[in-house]
Structure formats: C-alpha cells, structure tokens
Design a protein around this motif. Structure first.
Motif, PDB file in Angstrom:
ATOM      1  N   TYR A 268     -26.571  19.292 -99.283  1.00 27.65           N
ATOM      2  CA  TYR A 268     -27.247  18.207 -98.564  1.00 27.65           C
ATOM      3  C   TYR A 268     -26.279  17.056 -98.325  1.00 27.65           C
ATOM      4  O   TYR A 268     -26.182  16.519 -97.211  1.00 27.65           O
ATOM      5  CB  TYR A 268     -28.463  17.742 -99.358  1.00 27.65           C
ATOM      6  CG  TYR A 268     -29.343  16.743 -98.622  1.00 27.65           C
ATOM      7  CD1 TYR A 268     -30.464  17.170 -97.916  1.00 27.65           C
ATOM      8  CD2 TYR A 268     -29.057  15.371 -98.635  1.00 27.65           C
ATOM      9  CE1 TYR A 268     -31.284  16.264 -97.252  1.00 27.65           C
ATOM     10  CE2 TYR A 268     -29.856  14.466 -97.955  1.00 27.65           C
ATOM     11  CZ  TYR A 268     -30.968  14.908 -97.281  1.00 27.65           C
ATOM     12  OH  TYR A 268     -31.767  14.004 -96.603  1.00 27.65           O
TER      13      TYR A 268
ATOM     14  N   THR B  37     -32.603  23.408 -97.994  1.00 28.73           N
ATOM     15  CA  THR B  37     -31.588  22.677 -98.759  1.00 28.73           C
ATOM     16  C   THR B  37     -32.208  21.412 -99.330  1.00 28.73           C
ATOM     17  O   THR B  37     -32.789  20.607 -98.588  1.00 28.73           O
ATOM     18  CB  THR B  37     -30.393  22.316 -97.851  1.00 28.73           C
ATOM     19  OG1 THR B  37     -29.835  23.522 -97.326  1.00 28.73           O
ATOM     20  CG2 THR B  37     -29.332  21.556 -98.628  1.00 28.73           C
TER      21      THR B  37
ATOM     22  N   ALA C 283     -30.890  20.778 -94.583  1.00 28.29           N
ATOM     23  CA  ALA C 283     -29.580  20.491 -94.023  1.00 28.29           C
ATOM     24  C   ALA C 283     -29.682  19.768 -92.686  1.00 28.29           C
ATOM     25  O   ALA C 283     -28.829  18.936 -92.352  1.00 28.29           O
ATOM     26  CB  ALA C 283     -28.790  21.792 -93.861  1.00 28.29           C
TER      27      ALA C 283
ATOM     28  N   GLY D 143     -23.927  17.731 -95.620  1.00 27.57           N
ATOM     29  CA  GLY D 143     -24.559  17.548 -94.316  1.00 27.57           C
ATOM     30  C   GLY D 143     -24.588  16.096 -93.891  1.00 27.57           C
ATOM     31  O   GLY D 143     -24.340  15.767 -92.725  1.00 27.57           O
TER      32      GLY D 143
END
Length: 250
Positions: A88, A81, A113, A91
């Motif tokens: 992202y 990611t 991530a 996350g």
C-alpha cells in the motif's frame, strides 16, 4: 394522396436503410410502432440494440470526461491490499512520484492498491482519476478520486485505461490486474499501441509469472524472446517512474 385503404399490400417496404419484400413486409411503419406503443412493456431496454446505445453512451461519457487530461499513467493493483502494508505504501509513493514527474494518475478507482495510488496523487496535488466498474459486490470510488467515471462494461473501461494513459505501472494484484496487464501486453505485441511502457512492481510477486513466460510460453514457441522485453520488473519506486517517464518523453 390516395386512399391507403383502397390500395393492396405493398410489394416493397422501406424502413430506414432496410428494404423488406414479399412475406418479410411488416405491418405499419417505424414511427407508428414508436408512437402507438403504450407504457408497461419495458423488455426493450434489455435488447441488444438498446445495449449498443448504452455502450455508445459510456464511450461518449468517458471520452468527454478524460479528453482534457494531461499525460497520465494507469496504476493497477489488488483491491485487497491493506492500508499500512508495504504494498500500500509503495502505491502511495508511486502515485506521488508520478505526479511530481508531471503525470496524472489513473486507477480503477477502488480500494487497496488503487486507493493508495490515488492517495499519493492527491497528496502531491496532482490529478487523481478513478475509473470504476459496476460489480455485484459494489466497491464504489475511493475518497481520493477527483475525477471519477463508473462503467457498466469492462471493455469500455479498459479502452479508457489505455487511450488516456501513456504507460502502466502494475502492482501486485489478482485476476483483474492480470486481465489489464495481458490486455496491454497484447496491444503492444500486436502494435495496436506504440511506445507504451509497462512496469511490474515487485519482483518477488511477479517473478514466478516471468519465469513461466520465459521457461514455458517462450520455450514452447508460443511467444518470442523479444516479447519478454515488452515489460520491466523493478522493486524501486524511482526506477518505475523513470522507466515510464523516459519512454514517454524520449
């Protein structure tokens, strides 16, 4: 003590808990073989008994490093990611929201991530944990990890993810993420762990998997309808955090 050279071969030999008799008796003693061994032959470090000791040491190191963690949630997702993408940023928001809800954040410690969740936890001044793994293509721990442990063995690392977390949030990811997801689902289904919420973040990504589980696995009797209740799917950070915190505190 008598003269050992004047005695015949023993009929029974005790080597610690092992008893050997007749043709299975080996020459010398365990201490003798240890102390008489000269340097140069390192093949013993690649034997299974030595691997058992390394595995044991990894459990000890992991337990020691994580035993005093506060309540924590493990966050999984792809190492691929890219920073700046919606995944992202999600996350980062999840990591931050978990800390604000009173949880430490545990990830695989890598980029993508995992890095995003660790960054969010660190930005919120929470406990940011990374459990790395030795791979041929070395990734290393991302810079947002405050407590990091690197493992040789996947199964030891997976034990730490479950033992020291109260739930999983699973971001879009690849085979490693799927491995962790189905490990957790199996543990909950078989009641090896209890009260362990699992949240899949990103309905567009996980929808096909959920459809397959329902329309193929459950439909053919390979799992029960109830198994589809072992996890939740959401697109909202707040809902994901609410689901894991409510089930833990409730």
């Amino acid at each position: 003590m008598g003269n050992p050279e004047a005695q015949g071969p023993p009929e029974e030999q005790r080597l610690g808990p092992v008893v050997r008799r007749r043709e299975q008796i080996t020459p010398g003693t365990t201490d003798q073989r240890l102390l008489d061994t000269e340097g140069g032959d390192a093949e013993w470090v690649h034997t299974d008994p030595w691997r058992v000791m390394r595995i044991q040491s990894e459990f000890v190191e992991g337990f020691g490093a994580l035993a005093e963690l506060p309540s924590a949630i493990s966050v999984f997702g792809s190492a691929r990611t890219r920073p700046g993408t919606p995944e992202y940023e999600a996350g980062v928001r999840i990591g931050k929201a978990l800390v604000e809800a009173g949880f430490a954040v545990i990830t695989g410690g890598g980029p993508g991530a995992m890095e995003a969740a660790n960054k969010g936890a660190r930005d919120a001044q929470g406990v940011s944990v990374g459990l790395g793994i030795e791979l041929p293509f070395e990734q290393g721990l991302n810079p947002h990890v405050d407590i990091g442990v690197n493992f040789r063995y996947f199964f030891v690392r997976k034990t730490m993810f479950v033992k020291y977390a109260q739930g999983f949030v699973v971001l879009p990811g690849g085979l490693g993420t799927l491995d962790e997801l189905f490990e957790a689902l199996t543990l909950v289904q078989t009641r090896k762990v209890t009260r362990f919420p699992i949240v899949l973040f990103g309905s567009a990504y996980w929808g096909g998997l959920v459809d397959w589980l329902r329309d193929t696995v459950v439909a053919q009797g390979k799992a029960s309808e109830h198994d589809l209740m072992l996890f939740h799917v959401t697109d909202e950070v707040e809902e994901a955090v609410t689901l894991v915190t409510k089930e833990v505190s409730g």
